[in-house]
Design a protein around this motif. Structure first.
Motif, PDB file in Angstrom:
ATOM      1  N   ALA A  14       6.621 -52.566  18.661  1.00  0.00           N
ATOM      2  CA  ALA A  14       6.572 -51.420  17.752  1.00  0.00           C
ATOM      3  C   ALA A  14       5.222 -51.296  17.061  1.00  0.00           C
ATOM      4  CB  ALA A  14       7.691 -51.525  16.713  1.00  0.00           C
ATOM      5  N   ASP A  40      12.215 -50.314  26.957  1.00  0.00           N
ATOM      6  CA  ASP A  40      12.449 -51.216  25.832  1.00  0.00           C
ATOM      7  C   ASP A  40      13.353 -52.354  26.314  1.00  0.00           C
ATOM      8  OD1 ASP A  40      13.102 -52.550  23.548  1.00  0.00           O
ATOM      9  OD2 ASP A  40      13.830 -50.805  22.444  1.00  0.00           O
ATOM     10  N   ASP A  45      12.745 -54.739  17.063  1.00  0.00           N
ATOM     11  CA  ASP A  45      11.860 -54.229  16.012  1.00  0.00           C
ATOM     12  C   ASP A  45      11.765 -52.703  16.002  1.00  0.00           C
ATOM     13  OD1 ASP A  45      10.486 -53.810  18.339  1.00  0.00           O
ATOM     14  OD2 ASP A  45       8.566 -54.572  17.600  1.00  0.00           O
ATOM     15  N   GLY A  46      12.685 -52.035  16.699  1.00  0.00           N
ATOM     16  CA  GLY A  46      12.657 -50.578  16.698  1.00  0.00           C
ATOM     17  C   GLY A  46      11.662 -49.978  17.662  1.00  0.00           C
ATOM     18  N   THR A  47      11.354 -50.677  18.745  1.00  0.00           N
ATOM     19  CA  THR A  47      10.396 -50.176  19.726  1.00  0.00           C
ATOM     20  C   THR A  47      10.821 -48.823  20.287  1.00  0.00           C
ATOM     21  OG1 THR A  47       9.581 -52.369  20.363  1.00  0.00           O
ATOM     22  CG2 THR A  47       9.364 -50.621  21.990  1.00  0.00           C
ATOM     23  N   SER A  48      12.103 -48.663  20.606  1.00  0.00           N
ATOM     24  CA  SER A  48      12.598 -47.392  21.157  1.00  0.00           C
ATOM     25  C   SER A  48      12.389 -46.247  20.176  1.00  0.00           C
ATOM     26  CB  SER A  48      14.080 -47.504  21.516  1.00  0.00           C
ATOM     27  OG  SER A  48      14.285 -48.403  22.573  1.00  0.00           O
ATOM     28  N   GLU A  49      12.698 -46.490  18.899  1.00  0.00           N
ATOM     29  CA  GLU A  49      12.555 -45.448  17.884  1.00  0.00           C
ATOM     30  C   GLU A  49      11.089 -45.051  17.715  1.00  0.00           C
ATOM     31  OE1 GLU A  49      14.368 -48.150  17.629  1.00  0.00           O
ATOM     32  OE2 GLU A  49      16.373 -47.249  17.640  1.00  0.00           O
ATOM     33  N   VAL A  50      10.205 -46.038  17.730  1.00  0.00           N
ATOM     34  CA  VAL A  50       8.779 -45.745  17.626  1.00  0.00           C
ATOM     35  C   VAL A  50       8.313 -44.923  18.829  1.00  0.00           C
ATOM     36  CG1 VAL A  50       6.468 -46.776  17.643  1.00  0.00           C
ATOM     37  CG2 VAL A  50       8.265 -47.760  16.216  1.00  0.00           C
ATOM     38  N   ARG A  52      10.038 -42.858  20.697  1.00  0.00           N
ATOM     39  CA  ARG A  52      10.516 -41.473  20.575  1.00  0.00           C
ATOM     40  C   ARG A  52       9.718 -40.715  19.525  1.00  0.00           C
ATOM     41  NH1 ARG A  52      15.548 -44.323  21.147  1.00  0.00           N
ATOM     42  NH2 ARG A  52      16.505 -43.864  23.180  1.00  0.00           N
ATOM     43  N   SER A  53       9.383 -41.376  18.427  1.00  0.00           N
ATOM     44  CA  SER A  53       8.618 -40.706  17.371  1.00  0.00           C
ATOM     45  C   SER A  53       7.213 -40.346  17.836  1.00  0.00           C
ATOM     46  CB  SER A  53       8.545 -41.592  16.122  1.00  0.00           C
ATOM     47  OG  SER A  53       7.721 -42.728  16.349  1.00  0.00           O
ATOM     48  N   VAL A  59      12.635 -42.779  27.578  1.00  0.00           N
ATOM     49  CA  VAL A  59      12.831 -44.117  27.017  1.00  0.00           C
ATOM     50  C   VAL A  59      14.053 -44.738  27.669  1.00  0.00           C
ATOM     51  CG1 VAL A  59      13.293 -45.495  24.963  1.00  0.00           C
ATOM     52  CG2 VAL A  59      11.783 -43.493  24.800  1.00  0.00           C
ATOM     53  N   ARG A  61      16.323 -48.235  27.623  1.00  0.00           N
ATOM     54  CA  ARG A  61      16.539 -49.413  26.777  1.00  0.00           C
ATOM     55  C   ARG A  61      17.521 -50.387  27.412  1.00  0.00           C
ATOM     56  NH1 ARG A  61      16.219 -51.971  22.067  1.00  0.00           N
ATOM     57  NH2 ARG A  61      18.071 -52.896  21.151  1.00  0.00           N
TER      58      ARG A  61
END
Length: 316
Positions: A14, A40, A45-50, A52-53, A59, A61
């Motif tokens: 992330a 992912d 650590d929220g790599t997927s969310e980062v 997408r942002s 993505v 996972r």
């Protein structure tokens, strides 16, 4: 329309993913569409969310960490399903210079190569220590000999492949895809070339291995396993012949004493020799069976390729 998908296997990246994505090209001559794909691999650590942002187009996972090779396989499958004509694989820690992707895909766009490896210039790379340079050169030399592919940086993860090549490569190792992919490409008569690429300095220790001995063992095992998949009969026949030659020595020794009237005291030589001869024969038989399994694998791969082509035609 030519679509390029840049896939990025990531595990707890992330913090580094924004810089990696920012360095990727937005346009390349000869490419109509560029999309990004992040795999992912069970990050916490929220790599997927980062991802997408940051506007990453795709993505994938994994629910838990499955390793680099599994992430690479998932990426290839997702990229093919998304209609990629060219696939580039790069690292999430921005080890490779994103601007070099244009040079990496050019041989594929020209139709002169199926697979292109980013050559980091191992012998002169300032980011590599002396031991790493030596090991990289030895490993690449081994892969060149076994795969019959002329590459100087066999373990570089910065590589591009055409859609056809990606559909014909089936990575089965659990460690790293790099060497197995090259051995497969060479044995399947794909056109493989290299282009020089730039690298950035390391920002953290490698997560693929924890020590040099572990890397050597895992890489060596992967190379031998991949080579054996395509040369099983040769390997088993060599081992069988070697055991046969060694087994023949005590048998001949027993026969010499037997003909001289002293065979009673040398029965152990006969037992040892016959045992080794039997083992050699069994190795040859195992080689024949392994060769038949390898032939069956090739048929399954051909069937899989035909199914993929049918699916592509239906999508069109």
């Amino acid at each position: 329309m030519t679509k390029l998908i840049i896939q990025i296997p990531a595990f707890n990246e992330a913090d580094h993913l924004p810089e990696t994505i920012a360095c990727l090209p937005r346009a390349i001559p000869g490419v109509d569409t560029i999309e990004y794909l992040v795999i992912d691999d069970g990050s916490r650590d929220g790599t997927s969310e980062v991802a997408r942002s940051l506007g990453v187009h795709h993505v994938v996972r994994h629910r838990r960490n499955r390793g680099l090779a599994a992430a690479f396989r998932s990426g290839i499958e997702a990229a093919l399903a998304a209609g990629a004509d060219v696939i580039v694989n790069t690292d999430a820690d921005n080890q490779y210079e994103g601007a070099d992707i244009a040079a990496l895909v050019q041989p594929i766009l020209d139709g002169s190569a199926d697979v292109v490896i980013g050559d980091r210039g191992v012998g002169q790379n300032a980011h590599f220590g002396p031991l790493k340079r030596l090991l990289q050169r030895l490993g690449s030399a081994t892969v060149r000999r076994l795969s019959r592919v002329q590459v100087d940086d066999a373990v570089s993860g910065f590589r591009a492949m055409s859609r056809e090549a990606a559909g014909r490569i089936y990575v089965t190792t659990e460690f790293s895809y790099t060497t197995e992919m090259l051995i497969q490409a060479g044995r399947k008569r794909m056109a493989v070339t290299s282009v020089p690429v730039r690298t950035n300095g390391p920002i953290r220790p490698s997560r693929l291995f924890s020590s040099i001995p572990q890397f050597i063992v895992n890489t060596g095992t992967t190379i031998l396993r991949a080579y054996a998949q395509y040369n099983a009969l040769k390997i088993f026949a060599f081992v069988g012949a070697l055991l046969g030659v060694i087994g023949a020595i005590p048998v001949l020794r027993f026969l010499y004493f037997f003909l001289d009237g002293k065979g009673d005291g040398h029965l152990q030589s006969l037992v040892l020799g016959v045992g080794l001869l039997v083992l050699g024969f069994l190795c040859v038989m195992l080689g024949i069976l392994a060769d038949l399994v390898s032939a069956n694998r090739k048929l399954l791969e051909q069937l899989s390729n035909r199914v993929r082509r049918i699916e592509d035609n239906l999508d069109d």
